[in-house]
Design an enzyme around this catalytic site. Structure first.
Site, PDB file in Angstrom:
ATOM      1  N   CYS A  85       0.839  -1.209   0.000  1.00  0.00           N
ATOM      2  CA  CYS A  85       0.000   0.000   0.000  1.00  0.00           C
ATOM      3  C   CYS A  85       0.874   1.260   0.000  1.00  0.00           C
ATOM      4  O   CYS A  85       1.533   1.520  -0.987  1.00  0.00           O
ATOM      5  CB  CYS A  85      -0.990  -0.041   1.158  1.00  0.00           C
ATOM      6  SG  CYS A  85      -2.343   1.138   0.936  1.00  0.00           S
ATOM      7  N   HIS A 202      -3.603  -5.553   0.852  1.00  0.00           N
ATOM      8  CA  HIS A 202      -2.960  -5.775   2.146  1.00  0.00           C
ATOM      9  C   HIS A 202      -2.921  -7.252   2.545  1.00  0.00           C
ATOM     10  O   HIS A 202      -3.864  -7.736   3.173  1.00  0.00           O
ATOM     11  CB  HIS A 202      -3.733  -5.025   3.240  1.00  0.00           C
ATOM     12  CG  HIS A 202      -3.535  -3.558   3.207  1.00  0.00           C
ATOM     13  ND1 HIS A 202      -2.525  -2.927   3.900  1.00  0.00           N
ATOM     14  CD2 HIS A 202      -4.219  -2.578   2.570  1.00  0.00           C
ATOM     15  CE1 HIS A 202      -2.598  -1.626   3.692  1.00  0.00           C
ATOM     16  NE2 HIS A 202      -3.613  -1.381   2.891  1.00  0.00           N
ATOM     17  N   GLU A 204      -1.155  -8.510   4.924  1.00  0.00           N
ATOM     18  CA  GLU A 204      -1.029  -8.625   6.380  1.00  0.00           C
ATOM     19  C   GLU A 204      -2.385  -8.546   7.076  1.00  0.00           C
ATOM     20  O   GLU A 204      -2.509  -8.935   8.229  1.00  0.00           O
ATOM     21  CB  GLU A 204      -0.060  -7.549   6.916  1.00  0.00           C
ATOM     22  CG  GLU A 204      -0.647  -6.165   7.144  1.00  0.00           C
ATOM     23  CD  GLU A 204      -0.859  -5.361   5.864  1.00  0.00           C
ATOM     24  OE1 GLU A 204      -0.786  -5.938   4.766  1.00  0.00           O
ATOM     25  OE2 GLU A 204      -1.126  -4.146   5.981  1.00  0.00           O
TER      26      GLU A 204
END
Lengths: 225, 83
Positions: A85, A202, A204
């Site tokens: 990002c 994303h 994560e």
């Protein structure tokens, strides 16, 4: 050997990333950008957020901060580097990776789940998946539209440097499945070598079992090799 | 040394989508204005001391290429005037 997750002023996915890596058994630590890069990190994450308030262009200031010279040197010596990002914007602004991520076609901040098709499963970041596999990750960005000259994009495609494209649940890539107007639906690319990569979605945020899907772990496994 | 003000205009390259400009254009049209096109650009004014105009221009060009503009997205113009 520890993965260094670099914190800039305005980073806000740094701790999430450390938590996701730690839960996978990968040693990871936060590194404040002014402290410089620790000696011989096993990997480097440029995390998501809004470094320097997105002033000028998202990622522009962080890309020119002194620690990025260390990151560049580490990348050149083979250390895995992943930008997520805002970290992807920083990666492109610092020329670690090609192209640029700029204002969404909608001109709005978009926070939603998207489907991604794995374009090249022969990289450290995608080896856990099959080519053509569809995964579902969240995006949260206002400046995620991948922009690059047509000639340069042709080169990237010819060299298999596209990691993911935005698609539908069946893996079909079209304008309708493009959340932000990215050229050819590109969601992530590699640098000159595939141990350096950036992506707007994303991984994560889909890596902790308590939060549901752990599909994102496949990307973070790039730090296990 | 002479004091100069450099004006740097950074604009999107032709063909690069400008969603903010399109949104602004739509708003102007909603207000009843007629227009053919609208483009946005960033403008920076930099005050510097330099030996001469050429040296001032060279330094500001370096600033622009290293930070103010992104070569993937932008073209730029620079004008330098003595203060």
């Amino acid at each position: 050997m520890t993965v260094a997750v670099i914190q800039f002023g305005g980073s806000n996915c740094d701790r999430d990333t450390v938590q996701a890596l730690t839960a996978m058994g990968v040693d990871a630590e936060l590194v404040w950008h002014e402290d410089g890069l620790p000696a011989s990190p096993s990997g480097i994450v440029l995390p998501g957020g809004f470094s320097y308030g997105d002033y000028l262009r998202a990622g522009a200031m962080a890309a020119r901060s002194p620690i990025m010279e260390d990151v560049r040197e580490a990348a050149e010596s083979g250390t895995p580097v992943l930008g997520i990002c805002n970290g992807a914007q920083i990666g492109c602004e610092s020329s670690l990776t090609p192209g640029a991520f700029t204002t969404n076609e909608s001109a709005r901040f978009q926070c939603e789940r998207v489907h991604l098709r794995v374009e090249n499963a022969d990289t450290p970041w995608t080896a856990a998946y099959d080519e053509g596999e569809v995964v579902e990750f969240p995006i949260a960005h206002g400046e995620g539209r991948f922009e690059i000259t047509d000639d340069r994009l042709d080169e990237l495609e010819d060299d298999d440097r596209i990691l993911f494209r935005y698609c539908d649940a069946d893996g079909t890539v079209s304008d309708d499945t493009n959340p932000n107007g990215s050229k050819h639906n590109v969601a992530g690319v590699t640098g000159d070598n595939d141990h350096v990569a950036v992506m707007m979605p994303h991984p994560e945020r889909v890596s902790l079992p308590d939060l549901g899907s752990t599909e994102g772990r496949g990307v973070l496994r790039g730090f296990e090799s | 040394m002479t004091a100069y003000t450099a004006t740097i205009t950074v604009r999107l390259k032709s063909g690069v989508l400008d969603p903010e400009a399109e949104t602004t254009q739509r708003s102007l049209e909603r207000l009843g204005f007629e227009l053919e096109d609208l483009r946005s650009a960033d403008q920076f004014e930099v005050d510097i001391d330099a030996d001469d105009e050429a040296a001032a221009t060279e330094r500001v060009t370096d600033m622009t290429e290293r930070l103010l503009a992104n070569p993937t997205l932008h073209d730029y113009d620079i004008t330098v005037e003595e203060q």
